[in-house]
Design an enzyme around this catalytic site. Structure first.
Site, PDB file in Angstrom:
ATOM      1  N   ASP A 106      14.098  75.163  12.120  1.00 53.25           N
ATOM      2  CA  ASP A 106      13.979  73.704  11.954  1.00 53.25           C
ATOM      3  C   ASP A 106      15.140  73.016  11.211  1.00 53.25           C
ATOM      4  O   ASP A 106      15.070  73.371   9.936  1.00 53.25           O
ATOM      5  CB  ASP A 106      12.473  73.450  11.532  1.00 53.25           C
ATOM      6  CG  ASP A 106      11.980  72.069  12.040  1.00 53.25           C
ATOM      7  OD1 ASP A 106      12.684  71.077  12.214  1.00 53.25           O
ATOM      8  OD2 ASP A 106      10.746  72.320  12.721  1.00 53.25           O
ATOM      9  N   ASP A 202      15.035  67.971  13.716  1.00 49.94           N
ATOM     10  CA  ASP A 202      14.225  67.158  13.450  1.00 49.94           C
ATOM     11  C   ASP A 202      14.688  65.514  13.634  1.00 49.94           C
ATOM     12  O   ASP A 202      15.732  65.114  13.133  1.00 49.94           O
ATOM     13  CB  ASP A 202      13.650  67.235  12.063  1.00 49.94           C
ATOM     14  CG  ASP A 202      12.242  66.385  11.728  1.00 49.94           C
ATOM     15  OD1 ASP A 202      11.336  66.687  12.208  1.00 49.94           O
ATOM     16  OD2 ASP A 202      12.474  65.619  10.745  1.00 49.94           O
TER      17      ASP A 202
HETATM   18  C1  NOJ Z   1       8.852  65.286  12.924  1.00 53.67           C
HETATM   19  C2  NOJ Z   1       8.251  66.505  12.548  1.00 53.67           C
HETATM   20  O1  NOJ Z   1       7.993  67.136  13.638  1.00 53.67           O
HETATM   21  C3  NOJ Z   1       7.030  65.809  11.725  1.00 53.67           C
HETATM   22  O2  NOJ Z   1       6.049  66.878  11.407  1.00 53.67           O
HETATM   23  C4  NOJ Z   1       7.679  65.087  10.349  1.00 53.67           C
HETATM   24  O3  NOJ Z   1       6.498  64.548   9.641  1.00 53.67           O
HETATM   25  C5  NOJ Z   1       8.703  64.080  10.717  1.00 53.67           C
HETATM   26  N1  NOJ Z   1       9.633  64.716  11.711  1.00 53.67           N
HETATM   27  C6  NOJ Z   1       9.320  63.831   9.694  1.00 53.67           C
HETATM   28  O4  NOJ Z   1      10.267  65.059   9.092  1.00 53.67           O
END
Ligand code: NOJ
Ligand code: CA
Length: 575
Positions: A106, A202
């Site tokens: 990630d 992300d």
């Molecule tokens: C998306 C991620 O999947 C989530 O878990 C996170 O809270 C937000 N982006 C912020 O990074």
């Protein structure tokens, strides 16, 4: 689609694959401290392989104060001590590779933790090398954070406000600063040089903010400002820099695109601005809610089908879908789009509803055994920052019980309860009390119980993945939906040359009749997959729980489907 069209650009390595997503903290505790870790992952790699997947996506496993459970990173080039260390990660990576599993990390670059050394330096003042790593202003604009109130937080040390689109402890990086982009490229190289195979990126469509940060408008208060940071002015420029790094390594990039539309996604996935191989879109996650799961509405199959078909049709032949029904950000799918009463039936049907679409399927830990939502007794028991904010922000006039029920329906925490491995203490997840609540249904819903059961959800996932992998038609074929207006049945076809698969999914808790699409009338399809036992050989095939469905073999032949039944037929057209 004709077979010769497959070869044009369809032979990218990730297309026939499927992935398993691990949220390590809740996957398997290998060293007995109640927290999932990379020792546990190492021991379970054979299990993951046995599902028939080809790769793993790790939600962030880097050091993090856990304000957003790993999505607030304090060191991009290390492993969270709760999970192990870099050596243990390398062991996992090597073993995964030897089993033929790719590893995707990630990449969270919209923001860091406020405990990241860059931020600690940056807040010290305007004249240090990290001063412009973040977005600082003397006066905030009207943007709202998606997780915690205003998008700006005053920092008394620096005497200015910093921007945070997510939680207060997640300050946004200033991607306009070339030094920050250089850091991102270094981080990518660090992991790629170690041997990882790609990144899930992300909220990647949020990383470029409009110059001047003007005030925004939105009918959804939490999204105020989003039109100025979603698909921002320099996004494709910045992503093309990152793409160049990936191209050196033949890795693949999957972007998470909250609120993305088909049109904006195409810019990331095709043409001169192509910088990603796939995108996670969200339209199909809104068949029972509006934007955030907290704004709940009754499930609508029509909404779900429209979302599925919109993305399938738009990307066909031009780009490639990332298919999913669950991840660490959404409640469990059986509790949402299926039925906890018809648990096995709906859990298996939901698998077929998406795995056979065109794209690369992702399965989230626990989805393959049909884990369901957890119901906690008080808001204080929930851990997820967005659930806690939602509870204290929306529907404040309703009584607390009703508000808690909304959290039960919507919380990301339902996806974060420990994985249920067996019926022993702590669900086999850990030898000691786990860091978070275990779903009380673990004695009924667990891997050990489902392994030997040929009709289990677990074994149905295996059957779906192996059927998909065995067929070029199911991987590359043209998608066509039939009877889009039917409120009970989702029916889609995948076709390539003279072969077609017809996937029929009942979303009804009652028997319903499925009609044959006219193009198949008079053709005899071979039934290659079904989530119910065979009527001819099993006297219980017409019974679910204690209910006798009153259907006999004749009626099934006429096209009646049992509750949440799914069937996949294969047709060969004679020339
Ligand atoms: C998306 C991620 O999947 C989530 O878990 C996170 O809270 C937000 N982006 C912020 O990074
Ligand atoms: Ca542990």
């Amino acid at each position: 689609m004709k077979k010769e069209n497959i070869s044009q650009n369809n032979h990218d390595w990730y297309k026939p694959m499927s992935f398993y997503q691990i949220w390590v903290r809740s996957f398997c505790d290998g060293n007995g401290d109640g927290i999932g870790d990379l020792y546990g992952v190492y021991d379970k790699l054979e299990y993951i392989k046995s599902l028939g997947v080809d790769g793993i996506w790790f939600s962030p496993i880097y050091p993090s104060p856990n304000a957003d459970f790993g999505y607030d990173i304090s060191d991009y080039k290390d492993i969270h001590p709760d999970f192990g260390d870099l050596d243990q990660f390398k062991r996992v990576l090597n073993k995964a590779h030897s089993l033929g599993l790719k590893i995707i990390m990630d990449l969270v670059i919209n923001h860091t933790s406020d405990e990241h050394p860059w931020f600690i330096e940056s807040r010290k003042g305007k004249d240090n090398p990290y001063s412009d790593y973040y977005i600082w202003r003397d006066k905030p604009n009207n943007w709202k954070s998606l997780f915690e109130g205003e998008a700006w937080e005053y920092d008394p040390i620096r005497g200015q406000y910093y921007l945070h689109i997510f939680a207060k402890k997640q300050p946004d990086l200033n991607m306009d600063n070339p030094k920050v982009r250089q850091e991102v490229k270094d981080i990518m190289r660090f992991w790629l040089d170690m041997g990882v195979d790609g990144f899930r990126e992300d909220v990647i469509n949020f990383i470029s903010k409009k110059e001047g940060l003007p005030d925004g408008l939105s009918f959804l208060p939490a999204a105020t400002g989003m039109s100025h940071y979603k698909d921002g002015p320099h996004i494709h420029e910045y992503l093309s820099e990152f793409r160049k790094v990936c191209n050196e390594y033949d890795c693949f990039q999957l972007g998470e695109g909250p609120m993305t539309t088909v049109n904006s996604a195409m810019k990331y996935l095709t043409g001169k601005t192509k910088s990603l191989d796939m995108m996670f879109s969200f339209d199909h996650m809104m068949a029972d809610c509006l934007y955030t799961e907290y704004l709940h509405r009754p499930f609508s199959l029509i909404k779900l089908k429209k979302a599925f078909t919109k993305w399938q049709n738009a990307l066909n032949g031009k780009a490639w879908n990332a298919l999913y029904l669950e991840n660490h950000d959404h409640p469990r799918i059986i509790s949402r789009y299926g039925s906890e009463y018809f648990w096995r039936e709906s859990g298996t049907m939901l698998a077929a509803s998406y795995i056979f679409q065109q794209g690369t399927p992702f399965i989230y830990q626990g989805q393959e055994i049909g884990m369901t939502n957890i119901k906690l007794m008080s808001i204080d028991q929930y851990m997820d920052v967005s659930s806690i904010t939602n509870y204290h922000t929306y529907h404040l006039k309703e009584d607390p019980e009703r508000r808690l029920h909304r959290i039960h329906l919507s919380s990301r925490d339902s996806a974060r309860t420990p994985m249920q491995w067996n019926a022993t203490d702590n669900a086999g997840f850990s030898k000691v009390k786990p860091w978070f609540y275990i779903n009380p249904n673990y004695k009924r819903v667990n891997v050990a119980k489902e392994e030997p059961d040929s009709l289990s959800i677990l074994n149905f996932y295996r059957k779906c993945l192996s059927l998909r992998k065995s067929s070029e038609t199911l991987i590359y074929g043209q998608y066509t939906e039939h009877f889009p207006k039917d409120k009970n049945i989702y029916m889609y076809e995948r076709s390539l040359d003279d072969e077609s698969y017809l996937v029929i999914c009942s979303f009804s808790r009652f028997p319903v009749k499925a009609h044959k699409p006219p193009k198949f009338s008079g053709c005899h399809g071979e039934l290659v997959l079904c989530n119910y036992p065979d009527m001819k050989t099993d006297p219980h095939a017409g019974i679910v729980g204690n209910i006798h469905l009153g259907l006999n073999e004749q009626e099934l032949k006429k096209g009646y489907l049992r509750p949440y039944e799914t069937r996949v037929y294969r047709y060969i057209r004679r020339r």
